[in-house]
Enzyme design. Structure first.
Site, mmCIF file in Angstrom:
data_model
loop_
_atom_site.group_PDB
_atom_site.id
_atom_site.type_symbol
_atom_site.label_atom_id
_atom_site.label_comp_id
_atom_site.label_asym_id
_atom_site.label_seq_id
_atom_site.Cartn_x
_atom_site.Cartn_y
_atom_site.Cartn_z
ATOM 1 C CD GLU A 177 -3.067 -0.717 2.281
ATOM 2 O OE1 GLU A 177 -2.757 -0.038 3.267
ATOM 3 O OE2 GLU A 177 -4.211 -1.177 2.102
ATOM 4 C CD GLU A 246 -4.571 -5.665 3.155
ATOM 5 O OE1 GLU A 246 -5.245 -4.931 3.913
ATOM 6 O OE2 GLU A 246 -3.341 -5.593 3.053
HETATM 7 C C1 GAL Z 1 -4.319 -2.233 5.264
HETATM 8 C C2 GAL Z 1 -2.976 -2.907 5.469
HETATM 9 C C3 GAL Z 1 -3.119 -4.162 6.301
HETATM 10 C C4 GAL Z 1 -3.935 -3.865 7.527
HETATM 11 C C5 GAL Z 1 -5.272 -3.299 7.120
HETATM 12 C C6 GAL Z 1 -6.176 -2.934 8.266
HETATM 13 O O1 GAL Z 1 -4.156 -0.925 4.897
HETATM 14 O O2 GAL Z 1 -2.391 -3.227 4.231
HETATM 15 O O3 GAL Z 1 -1.862 -4.633 6.642
HETATM 16 O O4 GAL Z 1 -3.240 -2.960 8.303
HETATM 17 O O5 GAL Z 1 -5.074 -2.125 6.418
HETATM 18 O O6 GAL Z 1 -6.429 -4.029 9.037
#
Ligand code: GAL
Length: 819
Positions: A177, A246
């Site tokens: 990110e 994600e």
């Molecule tokens: C994203 C990040 C993850 C985790 C998630 C929130 O931005 O890539 O590692 O932090 O947010 O749980």
């Protein structure tokens, strides 16, 4: 040769290993087949190796094709060039467990992880190298990043775990990110990303590299999306398939915060919509969140539990209906794999946010009917048939005719988890405690540390994150007749300590902790100083180092001052700045150094007058492991803040005294409308975290186990007890013409508490009969079919339960079964 290896390896390991992974704009192709891939994040150090096979197996049974994990640099290289891959950190064993289960792996090396992990996964020694700046074109940083990344790649290659070698890993990730925060890095940020891409590519892993949230990802990096919804995402290159690294299944929790929940309907909606709109890879973050053992929680203030409201709960139990409803979705999507990845796509817009997407190949077609309107259902007519798509839902019709799945219609059971008391103990609620004080004399009375300086330093710089605790100590001399002495004096500390404890001449004058996200505050309390020598001792305590943001590595923590004594004489005020005094530093506490948490620690523990609400106190007790195999938790209600160990294993920081605010919770949660982290919360006005996971592998079944607590702020251990956590009852609430499967997760169903076919009301645990009901006794029918069995499957039909007269309303069967 490649195909021979493929055949061999298929015979050996369930056929999920691959040899060739490629991609085009439509999908990832594995061994010649375009795939619809469902994946789930499970972070290996957030559970124990003994839990891995079961978690991964449940992932597979839940319809996943792949397991994704980060690699945590600071865990593996806690000291520069000293590596640890043992126990929970056995990355290779974890990857092989994925392989043994016949699943693919996605390896997110980063090495920046974020992940609510301490310091985002970076080692603090790295920050302390001269001239260091993270995540930019800084030579020292790039050298170290390359060193670690190369080492991980080499380890994985050596074990032949990349798909190009016949192993399970189909994708690797570099950075994480960066696109979200790269603005402040300017041109250097852009060059850094190019460097990351070249460096990764040169490692020649033979599978594609991904860069999430990176719109300028250089070729051949695949840029992917993270978020609650990614259906609108378009990769920056037409040859990159639409991938979601994600999909947040819930959210994380901070001390002082509440329990976040994301509804099952909304997670399913986001996934179905993503596939409706051309997605091909969806990874749940998290599929199993787990536990932040030891000091691994990020921050500031991430809790020890990392449950995340994921499909598998913190302990590895099925979080139902989320797990089951998504499993059904995966099965439907997989059944359409060919059509989705090869078919021609056409869409029909029905207006009012309703649409149909039709995937067509020569063999047939598959359809999605989406309704993004959060208020009204959509009535759709399509190829001569009419369909109703509920608000904020997607209906999937694998043959474009019959509805196989709707994201808002849950036909999976709900589980209600309960805690059971420890049957191995005669009296589980009374444990026998011994105690001892933390010895602080050197620091409180003598101000004696291990290094000195005439400057106040950031805690990271002094302690290298070897401990949560850092003492800052100085001495101040007052002349006998100093006009300010004795009267109205106070000590003022400008602090970025997550928690601060302040002592003057051995006397505790106060504490403070950062609240409401304000990690910079001023502590000021009255203090008595005497003529001659005075000792000021400040204990700065970290609760997880910052893990996110541009330049997050330099966010201050500890006591960087100024620190001053304020004296008042009449209307005169004198401020004595102590910031450039001689400060003495000491990292860590005595009890930790002397390993009081070890079971065999011989030091003097007293069973006499065990104190309550005493600060800086060690407590110890023994207990019998709860019988059976159900997950074990320890209830720490009554304690303040500290650390807990079971048989010498650090189970994490505890802080049940931190009560979450009483507003912002709701019993009901509307799945309709866009989700955000605060949308559906529970646990208002309760301890942020009361129960702490004790993995079974930490326990011995024969003889006594030891629990040690280090209590910082004062608490009462007399309520502490061990429990198991399991599904207490399972419920269903499904419409006619569905099949519902009830199961108590490998235990037998012991009774049917409630059953009614008609228009029953309420929720699991509080069902009541409605105004109409089937003519046959539903409880009797279900008792016959389910009680005494591990699972049973019920056809919800009027023939079976007798026709109820519900004046036209759709009829449902509600059941509560006791496990
Ligand atoms: C994203 C990040 C993850 C985790 C998630 C929130 O931005 O890539 O590692 O932090 O947010 O749980």
């Amino acid at each position: 040769m490649a195909s021979l290896r493929f055949i061999l390896c298929c015979v050996l390991v369930n056929c999920a290993c691959a040899t060739i992974v490629s991609h085009d704009g439509r999908a990832i192709t594995i061994d010649g087949h375009r795939r619809v891939l469902l994946s789930g994040s499970i972070h290996y150090p957030r559970s124990t190796p003994e839990m891995w096979p079961n978690l991964i197996k449940k992932g597979k049974e839940g319809g996943l094709d792949a397991i994704e994990t980060y690699v945590f640099w600071n865990a593996h290289e806690p000291t520069c060039r000293q590596y640890d891959f043992s126990g929970k950190l056995d990355l290779i064993r974890f990857l092989k467990t994925i392989q043994d289960e016949g699943l693919y792996g996605v390896l997110r090396i980063g090495p920046y992880a974020c992940a609510e992990w301490n310091y985002g996964g970076f080692p603090v020694w790295l920050h302390n190298m001269p001239g260091m700046v993270f995540r930019t074109t800084n030579k020292a940083y790039m050298d170290e990043m390359q060193n670690f990344t190369t080492m991980i790649v080499d380890m994985v290659k050596k074990e032949k775990l990349f798909a190009s070698q016949g192993g399970p890993i189909i994708l690797a990730q570099i950075e994480n990110e960066y696109g979200n925060i790269m603005g402040p890095y300017g041109e250097a940020g852009k060059s850094y990303i190019k460097w990351c891409a070249n460096m990764a590519q040169a490692l020649d892993v033979g599978v594609p590299w991904i860069m999430c949230q990176q719109n300028d990802a250089p070729q051949p990096m695949l840029n992917t999306c993270n978020g609650f919804y990614c259906d609108n995402f378009t990769p920056n290159n037409p040859n990159t398939p639409k991938m979601w690294t994600e999909n947040w299944t819930g959210w994380f929790k901070q001390w002082g915060g509440k329990n976040p929940h994301r509804t099952t309907e909304d997670v399913a909606f986001s996934v179905a919509r993503f596939f409706q709109r051309g997605g091909t890879f969806n990874n749940y973050y998290m599929y199993h969140g787990g536990t932040n053992f030891d000091r691994t929680a990020g921050g500031p203030y991430i809790t020890t539990s990392y449950d995340y409201d994921a499909p598998l709960d913190e302990y590895g139990n099925l979080n139902q209906p989320k797990y089951g409803h998504l499993k059904q979705l995966h099965d439907v999507l997989h059944s359409m794999e060919k059509t989705l990845t090869y078919g021609n796509i056409s869409t029909i817009d029905f207006g009012n946010s309703a649409s149909a997407t039709i995937y067509t190949t020569q063999e047939g077609s598959s359809c999605f009917f989406g309704n993004g309107n959060e208020n009204s259902d959509a009535a759709i007519s399509f190829r001569g048939e009419s369909y109703v798509v509920p608000a904020w839902s997607v209906t999937i019709l694998p043959d474009c005719k019959t509805e196989a799945y709707n994201t808002a219609k849950i036909t999976t059971q709900t589980s209600m988890m309960v805690k059971k008391s420890n049957e191995a103990e005669e009296d589980p609620s009374t444990l026998k405690w011994s105690w001892r004080p933390e010895n602080m004399d050197n620091f409180l009375l003598r101000g004696k540390g291990e290094s000195t300086n005439t400057q106040l330093f950031d805690q990271k710089v002094v302690s290298n994150d070897q401990s949560d605790y850092l003492w800052y100590m100085t001495t101040v001399k007052f002349r006998k007749r100093d006009p300010f002495l004795g009267k109205n004096m106070s000590l003022r500390v400008n602090s970025t300590a997550h928690v601060l404890r302040v002592f003057v001449n051995g006397k505790h004058i106060g504490n403070q902790h950062a609240e409401n996200g304000k990690f910079h505050y001023i502590f000021e309390k009255d203090a008595k100083f005497k003529s001659g020598r005075n000792v000021i001792s400040l204990l700065s305590i970290t609760v997880g180092l910052q893990n996110y943001g541009a330049f997050f590595e330099s966010v201050p923590v500890g006591i960087t001052g100024p620190i001053s004594i304020i004296g008042r004489n009449g209307d005169e005020t004198i401020v004595k700045d102590l910031s450039s005094h001689k400060w003495s530093y000491k990292t860590g506490l005595n009890g930790f150094e002397n390993k009081l948490f070890k079971t065999e620690s011989p030091s003097k523990w007293s069973f006499q007058s065990v104190p309550l609400n005493r600060t800086m106190t060690w407590y110890k007790t023994t207990f019998k492991a709860p019988l059976g195999n159900d997950p074990v938790v320890v209830d720490l209600l009554g304690l303040g803040k500290g650390t807990a160990w079971v048989n010498g294993n650090n189970i994490g920081r505890y802080w049940p005294a931190f009560i979450s605010s009483s507003d912002g919770c709701s019993a009901k949660c509307n799945y309709r409308g866009a989700y955000y982290a605060e949308k559906c919360q529970t646990n208002c006005g309760e301890p942020t975290q009361r129960w702490y996971h004790v993995p079974r592998s930490f326990l011995i079944t024969e003889g006594d186990n030891t629990l040690v607590l280090f209590e910082e702020m004062g608490g009462n251990p007399s309520l502490v007890n061990f429990q198991t956590t399991i599904a207490g009852s399972v419920c269903a609430n499904v419409y006619e013409k569905n099949v519902i499967e009830l199961s108590c997760d490998r235990k037998t169903i012991s009774a049917i508490k409630f059953a009614s076919f008609g228009n029953p009301d309420g929720n699991c645990g509080s069902f009541v009969k409605g105004t109409c009901e089937g003519s046959k006794n539903a409880v009797d029918i279900l008792t016959k079919e389910c009680v005494g069995k591990e699972k049973c499957s019920i056809d919800v039909t009027a023939e079976k339960f007798g026709v109820p007269y519900c004046s036209g309303a759709a009829r449902r069967l509600a059941i509560e079964a006791i496990c």
